[in-house]
Design a protein around this motif. Structure first.
Motif, short mmCIF file in Angstrom:
data_model
loop_
_atom_site.label_atom_id
_atom_site.label_comp_id
_atom_site.label_asym_id
_atom_site.label_seq_id
_atom_site.Cartn_x
_atom_site.Cartn_y
_atom_site.Cartn_z
N LEU A 164 -4.69 15.40 15.67
CA LEU A 164 -3.33 14.86 15.80
C LEU A 164 -2.59 15.47 16.99
O LEU A 164 -1.60 14.92 17.47
N MET A 383 -5.04 7.86 6.15
CA MET A 383 -5.33 8.88 7.16
C MET A 383 -5.59 8.22 8.52
O MET A 383 -5.18 8.75 9.56
N ARG A 385 -4.26 5.55 9.57
CA ARG A 385 -2.96 5.14 10.12
C ARG A 385 -2.21 6.34 10.70
O ARG A 385 -1.54 6.23 11.72
N VAL A 386 -2.33 7.50 10.02
CA VAL A 386 -1.70 8.71 10.55
C VAL A 386 -2.25 8.99 11.95
O VAL A 386 -1.51 9.20 12.91
N LYS A 387 -3.58 8.96 12.04
CA LYS A 387 -4.22 9.22 13.33
C LYS A 387 -3.72 8.23 14.40
O LYS A 387 -3.38 8.61 15.52
N ALA A 388 -3.66 6.96 14.02
CA ALA A 388 -3.26 5.93 14.99
C ALA A 388 -1.83 6.14 15.50
O ALA A 388 -1.52 5.83 16.64
N HIS A 389 -0.98 6.71 14.65
CA HIS A 389 0.40 6.94 15.07
C HIS A 389 0.56 8.21 15.90
O HIS A 389 1.54 8.36 16.62
N PHE A 390 -0.37 9.14 15.76
CA PHE A 390 -0.25 10.39 16.51
C PHE A 390 -1.09 10.39 17.78
O PHE A 390 -0.75 11.07 18.75
N PRO A 392 -2.70 7.38 19.53
CA PRO A 392 -3.06 5.96 19.61
C PRO A 392 -4.23 5.68 20.55
O PRO A 392 -4.99 4.75 20.32
#
Lengths: 405, 459
Positions: A164, A383, A385-390, A392
């Protein structure tokens, strides 16, 4: 751009600009501290490597506040030495303290054997500074032990394995060092393992650490009985250590364990060797699995995992954390080539039995073919989605996290 | 439409829409918000999932609510919506004595859990002052603390796993031992903005073998604060280390006759739980430190009832101020321990500037201040003075290296104060998490984030 670079930034600004550049160019980066827990992630031989070890300062130490702030690249040993000067410590219990970094230990989410007594490493983190994939520097939490101001972002970063962002600073709670510590080693006769484990868990005096061991003779002292041996660590005041010593011997006697050896010299170093063993490899011909669960069942869990090793014609050794329920099983083969040939089969068999089994140590390149994370949890989509937001652009340790995140 | 769907899904018994019923849910223990459109009392996780889907279809925000004892407006509707009250989900579902865990519903009252497990020699360690009424679910939402978290840690250290209904009405489960991101750790303290917790597996702690409670009286706050620092510096971390100033001690004595010396400028209540073998040495060491810092008196509770009496005064302190003032406002900030004397002086100065009486009763060992500002709600000038003083105290805490909420949360009341501690980038990073869990911002909207903070455009 050509070749694979090893980048060792000497300032947070420099680190941030490295990330920003890689983010812009969508170039992947492997993030590394002391490289001591490398076995926990699949290998990456293609990306540039960002190493945090040049950011190794103690930024603030306030002994009266039981608080310290340090840069992520400091080794656990160096940080421990600073704290010890004022009679304090942080119980992180990660292998190879001389090389293991604060940031790496937190990023790996390493949980050691003293956590039932003192708490998990995550519980010691009051605040963090992270550099996000795009180079943004973001702080979270603060320098006080109680803080409910928005989401506890540090919790998200601990255990995120650098996927992240890159931790550059952690503010930590410290604890006063125990007045005294003492270790016990007890070989276990037949039919005593389960009783000894149950006694230790129910005993009014809880050891700071209690490990059941079978094998690991290269790393950990003591002779195995027919059911292995126990390594116990007692920490506290002088009077407590005396009382606990009596109680431990009485409890072990009741469990049918006749001999319990007291070790008073170099207790800390001896305990560190036990910790080292948890992630110690034997050349390129061993793999260590960890499974966490009910502490009351570590004996049966270890036996099952050792059976898997035996079925695959590998030598199995085990360490069970009596107080927390982790079981570590190291499977070793006679030579590197046959290890590489058998490892995938062993990995399948281990996960058939223990779907959540995680690899914590393995130095053979075959690791790339093994399921190092075990079965992902049901929250994998969340998880992702978390990765994609931190991150991208997916540049940080790509595809090396749980579920190939 | 909303009402009808909720009744069809859960039955008329579980849905309240009469204005007189709704008005209760517009308040918490301090603030007031807007009237909800409906209040629903689910009995199962499935009920909660249905409520979320219905509210979503009707574009109504959702506000989860425990006992409503919060002080920052975390559980009140900021712009209407459906309040999900957990009053009917208050059971202990399972006890795992081997792993020392309890599986509980969110509406379970904190103290009821400790009562339910005491026969097994266990207790639930987080103990907010509201523990007789506040619920585990509410405690999880605010990562509640309490006097004993000095050594036991706050709620997040005691939550092993969560069952959560997400913003779209799906159920997911997190566990701190799961591989991957620590979603449990992020959900605790998120004030109902990331999901609605429908059950929790919490850690139980063994009852200590021995407990001692001591009371030391000092001439002034400075010497008591110095004693606090000296105790910690000596390598002693008591289980609780609480301070009360003269205003509070006087009020408490008038209300409870707890045995506090009313001539003292500050009183320290110290508890240590642990092994009997350590107690005499510890008692001597702490008493010695207290004397060296000018303690006027020293008392050791000699029985369980004496211990309870000393604690009763501390736990009832806020209520006891009712004797000296019609209303009080509790501020909650945390500063580094060593900054306590400076912080307390600044609190006293701020109150004096605004002609308010302030009483201090707080978790000194953690540096967690709770100044109680006394006022009369009927006097708008006093109300304005309280708000102004409260803001000055927030700034003081930040200036001294502390934070704007130690254990009560941000809720609605303190959200604009977030910019005092966090940069735009810090807050935008937090907003990324919100974006993952609740992109439409229908879960407890208008809370935590200052107005205007959004997730950055993803580049």
């Amino acid at each position: 751009m050509s070749g694979r670079q090893r980048i060792v930034p000497t300032s947070v600004e420099e680190l941030a600009s490295v990330l920003a550049t890689h983010h812009r160019d969508r170039r992947p980066l492997a993030v590394e501290g002391g490289n001591t827990l490398r076995g926990m992630l699949p290998p990456d031989h293609e990306s540039d490597t960002l190493v945090t070890t040049a950011l190794a300062g103690v930024l603030a130490f306030a002994p009266d506040d039981l608080a310290v702030a340090a840069q992520a690249g400091i080794s656990l040993r160096a940080l421990g030495a600073t704290l010890a000067q004022r009679g304090q410590f942080i119980p992180f219990d990660a292998p190879q303290r001389a090389d293991a970094t604060l940031g790496g230990t937190l990023a790996a989410g390493w949980n050691g054997p003293r956590r039932h007594r003192y708490g998990r490493p995550r519980d010691f983190v009051m605040g963090t500074t992270i550099v996000l994939a795009d180079g943004t520097v973001a702080a979270a939490g603060g320098m006080v032990p109680k803080n409910v101001s928005g989401y506890d972002m540090s919790k998200l970063y601990v255990g995120s394995c650098g996927t992240l962002g890159v931790l550059v600073r952690a503010n930590l709670k410290t604890l006063p060092l125990a007045q005294r510590s003492r270790a016990f080693i007890a070989p276990l006769p037949e039919y005593t393992r389960e009783r000894a484990i149950a006694r230790l868990r129910e005993s009014p005096v809880e050891p700071a650490a209690a490990l059941w061991i079978e094998g690991f003779h290269k790393e950990i002292e003591g002779t195995d009985g027919p059911e292995g041996r126990l390594f116990l660590l007692i920490e506290g005041s002088d009077s407590f250590v005396e009382r606990a010593s009596r109680d431990v011997r009485t409890e072990m006697g009741k469990a049918g364990v006749p001999e319990t050896y007291v070790v008073d010299g170099a207790v800390t170093e001896r305990f560190e060797r036990v910790i080292d063993a948890l992630a110690a490899t034997i050349g390129e011909r061993s793999v260590t699995y960890r499974v966490s669960g009910d502490p009351a069942a570590i004996g049966t869990r270890a036996s099952r995992m050792l059976d898997v090793a035996a079925r695959c014609e590998m030598r199995g050794e085990a360490i069970g954390d009596v107080m927390n329920g982790d079981v570590y099983v190291r499977c070793t083969d006679a030579d590197t080539r046959s290890f590489a040939a058998k490892a995938p089969m062993l990995d399948d068999a281990m996960h058939d039995d223990e779907p959540a089994a995680r690899i914590v140590a393995c130095d053979h390149p075959v690791r790339a073919k093994l399921n190092v994370w075990g079965q992902p949890p049901g929250t994998l989509d969340l998880m992702r989605r978390v990765k994609a937001h931190f991150d991208p652009a997916g540049i940080l340790n790509p595809h090396r996290y749980v579920g190939a995140i | 439409m909303l009402h009808q769907q909720l009744v069809e899904a859960l039955g008329a018994e579980a849905v309240k829409t009469a204005p007189e019923d709704l008005s209760v849910y517009a308040f918490d223990a301090y603030s007031s918000g807007t009237l909800p459109s409906a209040v629903v009392l689910p009995e199962t996780t499935r009920d909660v999932a249905r409520i979320v889907r219905i509210a979503r279809a009707c574009e109504e925000p959702l506000i989860a609510r425990g006992a409503g004892t919060g002080l920052c407006g975390g559980a009140i509707p900021a712009r209407g919506g459906v309040v999900v009250s957990f009053a009917r989900m208050h059971r202990v579902l399972d006890l795992d004595l081997s792993r020392r865990r309890a599986h509980v519903q969110p509406g379970l009252v904190n103290l009821d859990l400790s009562k339910a497990v005491s026969m097994h020699g266990l207790f639930y360690a987080p103990d907010p002052a509201s523990q007789k009424t506040s619920t585990i679910g509410g405690n999880i939402a605010t990562n509640a603390g309490g006097p004993h978290c000095l050594s036991y840690g706050t709620t997040v250290n005691h939550v092993c796993a969560l069952e959560v209904v997400d913003a779209s009405g799906e159920v997911f489960r997190t566990d701190v031992d799961d591989a991957g991101y620590d979603l449990t750790g992020v959900l605790v303290g998120s004030e109902g903005t990331l999901g609605i917790v429908t059950s929790a597996w919490v850690r139980l702690t063994r009852l200590p073998e021995s407990v001692r409670v001591w009371l030391a009286a000092f001439g002034d706050i400075d010497s008591a604060s110095a004693a606090v620092s000296a105790i910690i510096a000596a390598g002693i971390v008591p289980t609780a280390l609480e301070m009360m100033d003269r205003v509070i001690v006087t009020a408490v004595e008038a209300a409870f006759c707890a045995g506090y010396p009313t001539d003292a400028g500050a009183v320290l209540l110290i508890e240590h739980a642990g092994y009997e073998d350590d107690m005499n040495t510890l008692e001597a060491a702490v008493a010695q430190i207290a004397r060296e810092h000018g303690a006027l008196s020293w008392r050791a509770a000699r029985s369980a009832s004496e211990r309870d009496a000393l604690w009763a005064g501390r736990k009832g302190a806020a209520g006891a101020t009712g004797r000296i003032s019609p209303n009080y406002y509790t501020q909650d900030v945390c500063v580094p321990r060593s900054a306590l004397p400076a912080a307390l002086r600044a609190v006293g100065d701020a109150a004096a500037r605004h002609h308010l009486t302030v009483g201090n009763v707080f978790h000194a060992g953690d540096g967690n201040l709770h100044p109680l500002l006394m006022y009369d709600r009927r006097d708008p000038k006093q109300v304005a003075a309280v708000i102004e003083t409260g803001n000055e105290i927030l700034q003081t805490a930040v200036d001294l290296g502390g934070t704007v909420s130690g254990e009560h949360g941000i809720g609605y009341e303190k959200r604009e104060a977030m910019t005092r501690v966090y940069s735009t980038d810090d807050l935008a990073t937090m907003a990324r998490v919100r974006e993952v869990f609740d992109p439409a911002r229908m879960l407890n909207p208008e809370k935590i984030f200052p107005s205007g903070v959004r997730c950055p455009e993803l580049r």
